[in-house]
Enzyme design. Structure first.
Site, PDB file in Angstrom:
ATOM      1  N   LYS A  46      -2.943 -41.978  31.775  1.00 32.62           N
ATOM      2  CA  LYS A  46      -3.114 -40.980  31.415  1.00 32.62           C
ATOM      3  C   LYS A  46      -4.765 -40.137  31.133  1.00 32.62           C
ATOM      4  CE  LYS A  46      -0.629 -39.848  27.439  1.00 32.62           C
ATOM      5  NZ  LYS A  46      -0.654 -39.730  25.977  1.00 32.62           N
ATOM      6  N   GLY A  47      -5.670 -41.581  31.354  1.00 25.22           N
ATOM      7  CA  GLY A  47      -6.991 -41.105  31.230  1.00 25.22           C
ATOM      8  C   GLY A  47      -8.043 -40.591  32.891  1.00 25.22           C
ATOM      9  N   GLU A 102      -9.564 -44.367  38.505  1.00 18.69           N
ATOM     10  CA  GLU A 102      -9.356 -44.869  37.194  1.00 18.69           C
ATOM     11  C   GLU A 102      -9.978 -44.102  36.837  1.00 18.69           C
ATOM     12  OE1 GLU A 102      -7.566 -46.159  34.986  1.00 18.69           O
ATOM     13  OE2 GLU A 102      -6.592 -47.782  35.300  1.00 18.69           O
ATOM     14  N   ASP A 103      -9.935 -44.020  36.001  1.00 13.82           N
ATOM     15  CA  ASP A 103     -11.118 -43.778  34.220  1.00 13.82           C
ATOM     16  C   ASP A 103     -11.893 -44.791  34.264  1.00 13.82           C
ATOM     17  OD1 ASP A 103      -9.350 -45.160  33.494  1.00 13.82           O
ATOM     18  OD2 ASP A 103      -9.161 -43.966  31.762  1.00 13.82           O
ATOM     19  N   ASP A 106     -11.810 -52.100  33.515  1.00 15.30           N
ATOM     20  CA  ASP A 106     -12.361 -53.039  31.952  1.00 15.30           C
ATOM     21  C   ASP A 106     -11.832 -55.087  32.421  1.00 15.30           C
ATOM     22  OD1 ASP A 106     -12.915 -54.071  29.149  1.00 15.30           O
ATOM     23  OD2 ASP A 106     -10.964 -53.527  28.256  1.00 15.30           O
ATOM     24  N   LYS A 134     -16.821 -52.401  33.804  1.00 22.73           N
ATOM     25  CA  LYS A 134     -17.787 -53.169  32.446  1.00 22.73           C
ATOM     26  C   LYS A 134     -17.171 -54.746  33.231  1.00 22.73           C
ATOM     27  CE  LYS A 134     -15.557 -50.897  28.342  1.00 22.73           C
ATOM     28  NZ  LYS A 134     -14.914 -51.289  27.404  1.00 22.73           N
ATOM     29  N   PHE A 155     -17.277 -49.832  23.766  1.00 22.14           N
ATOM     30  CA  PHE A 155     -15.765 -48.568  23.627  1.00 22.14           C
ATOM     31  C   PHE A 155     -16.506 -47.144  24.210  1.00 22.14           C
ATOM     32  CE2 PHE A 155     -12.259 -46.845  23.050  1.00 22.14           C
ATOM     33  CZ  PHE A 155     -11.315 -46.682  23.246  1.00 22.14           C
ATOM     34  N   VAL A 156     -16.407 -47.411  25.116  1.00 22.22           N
ATOM     35  CA  VAL A 156     -16.210 -45.441  26.208  1.00 22.22           C
ATOM     36  C   VAL A 156     -15.316 -44.863  25.477  1.00 22.22           C
ATOM     37  CG1 VAL A 156     -17.889 -46.347  27.018  1.00 22.22           C
ATOM     38  CG2 VAL A 156     -16.014 -46.040  28.114  1.00 22.22           C
ATOM     39  N   ASP A 162      -9.818 -41.753  25.785  1.00 24.84           N
ATOM     40  CA  ASP A 162      -9.335 -41.535  24.704  1.00 24.84           C
ATOM     41  C   ASP A 162      -9.861 -42.640  23.475  1.00 24.84           C
ATOM     42  OD1 ASP A 162      -7.235 -43.769  25.813  1.00 24.84           O
ATOM     43  OD2 ASP A 162      -6.468 -43.066  23.332  1.00 24.84           O
ATOM     44  N   ARG A 168     -10.078 -36.809  24.530  1.00 22.56           N
ATOM     45  CA  ARG A 168      -9.761 -36.838  26.260  1.00 22.56           C
ATOM     46  C   ARG A 168     -11.057 -35.346  25.815  1.00 22.56           C
ATOM     47  NH1 ARG A 168      -6.100 -40.997  27.983  1.00 22.56           N
ATOM     48  NH2 ARG A 168      -5.039 -41.067  26.128  1.00 22.56           N
TER      49      ARG A 168
HETATM   50  P1  5GP Z   1      -8.203 -52.592  32.339  1.00 22.56           P
HETATM   51  O1  5GP Z   1      -6.242 -53.533  32.548  1.00 22.56           O
HETATM   52  O2  5GP Z   1      -8.777 -53.101  33.127  1.00 22.56           O
HETATM   53  O3  5GP Z   1      -8.773 -53.774  31.285  1.00 22.56           O
HETATM   54  O4  5GP Z   1      -8.062 -51.536  31.502  1.00 22.56           O
HETATM   55  C1  5GP Z   1      -7.704 -50.614  32.597  1.00 22.56           C
HETATM   56  C2  5GP Z   1      -7.074 -49.531  31.446  1.00 22.56           C
HETATM   57  O5  5GP Z   1      -7.924 -49.599  29.847  1.00 22.56           O
HETATM   58  C3  5GP Z   1      -8.268 -48.126  31.592  1.00 22.56           C
HETATM   59  O6  5GP Z   1      -7.324 -47.560  32.547  1.00 22.56           O
HETATM   60  C4  5GP Z   1      -8.127 -47.610  29.964  1.00 22.56           C
HETATM   61  O7  5GP Z   1      -7.583 -46.458  29.681  1.00 22.56           O
HETATM   62  C5  5GP Z   1      -8.569 -48.769  28.880  1.00 22.56           C
HETATM   63  N1  5GP Z   1      -9.864 -48.773  28.482  1.00 22.56           N
HETATM   64  C6  5GP Z   1     -10.533 -49.916  28.857  1.00 22.56           C
HETATM   65  N2  5GP Z   1     -11.500 -49.895  28.272  1.00 22.56           N
HETATM   66  C7  5GP Z   1     -11.087 -48.843  27.745  1.00 22.56           C
HETATM   67  C8  5GP Z   1     -13.064 -48.315  27.123  1.00 22.56           C
HETATM   68  O8  5GP Z   1     -13.782 -48.346  27.020  1.00 22.56           O
HETATM   69  N3  5GP Z   1     -12.356 -46.702  26.079  1.00 22.56           N
HETATM   70  C9  5GP Z   1     -11.234 -46.182  26.675  1.00 22.56           C
HETATM   71  N4  5GP Z   1     -11.374 -44.887  25.958  1.00 22.56           N
HETATM   72  N5  5GP Z   1     -10.075 -46.959  27.312  1.00 22.56           N
HETATM   73  C10 5GP Z   1     -10.742 -47.996  27.955  1.00 22.56           C
END
Ligand code: 5GP
Length: 179
Positions: A46-47, A102-103, A106, A134, A155-156, A162, A168
């Site tokens: 959803k992000g 993508e939002d 990470d 990140k 953590f944003v 969210d 959101r």
């Molecule tokens: P990844 O698979 O790259 O670790 O994470 C991707 C997903 O984790 C993002 O699309 C998001 O939904 C969630 N996520 C990662 N870091 C953050 C953060 O700092 N804040 C929030 N709200 N969601 C995050």
């Protein structure tokens, strides 16, 4: 007296104006790069719903918008890398130029998984546009073709992102501080 209740304080990281300016720049870059192509914007739910909505309007090209629902199983705020598709694309993407929106990238596990999945469907190309990255937490290398901002290991929340499904709708990106 009982223990003091924990309160959350939100510190702004990028204002609505900062974000809007960067989204305009990304939109202009994408408009230049995809002129004459069959662009499909894939919003990862959803992000990314807020970012994708603004980005789509900053791209001056005919395009299609589709949605991919994903859930990443993990402990609290940690991604596990196990990505479950909760909603698939509504149409095939064969011979189309896919831009995954993508939002935040990470660990990179979600986007790496989605790239692998979409490539099995024979698109003409797959690229990634992420608002935030990140790099400190990367577990797999993913190339982000269009990037809004690189951030530290915070953590944003806000602008679609969210914390336990809240925040959101914040128009800016902030960091939650527990006090
Ligand atoms: P990844 O698979 O790259 O670790 O994470 C991707 C997903 O984790 C993002 O699309 C998001 O939904 C969630 N996520 C990662 N870091 C953050 C953060 O700092 N804040 C929030 N709200 N969601 C995050």
């Amino acid at each position: 007296m009982g223990p003091r209740p924990m309160t959350e304080r939100i510190v702004s990281l990028y204002s609505a104006e900062d974000i809007a300016a960067r989204v305009r720049e990304l939109g202009a870059e994408i408009t230049r790069d995809y002129a004459g192509r069959n662009l499909v914007i894939v919003c990862v739910l959803k992000g990314s719903f807020v970012f994708a909505a603004d980005l789509a309007r900053a791209i001056d090209l005919p395009l299609r918008v589709d949605f991919l629902g994903v859930r990443s199983y993990g402990e609290g705020t940690e991604s596990s890398g196990v990505v479950q598709i909760t909603q698939d694309l509504s149409r095939p993407i064969e011979h189309e130029d896919v831009l995954l929106v993508e939002d935040i990238v990470d660990t990179g596990l979600t986007i790496a998984h989605l790239m692998d999945l979409l490539r099995t469907r024979s698109p003409a190309s797959v690229k990634v546009c992420a608002l935030l990255h990140k790099p400190a937490r990367a577990r797999v290398h993913v190339h982000v073709d269009y990037l809004g901002f690189t951030i530290e290991d915070h953590f944003v929340i806000g602008y679609g992102l969210d914390f336990a499904e809240r925040y959101r709708n914040l128009p800016y990106i902030g960091v939650v501080e527990r006090t």
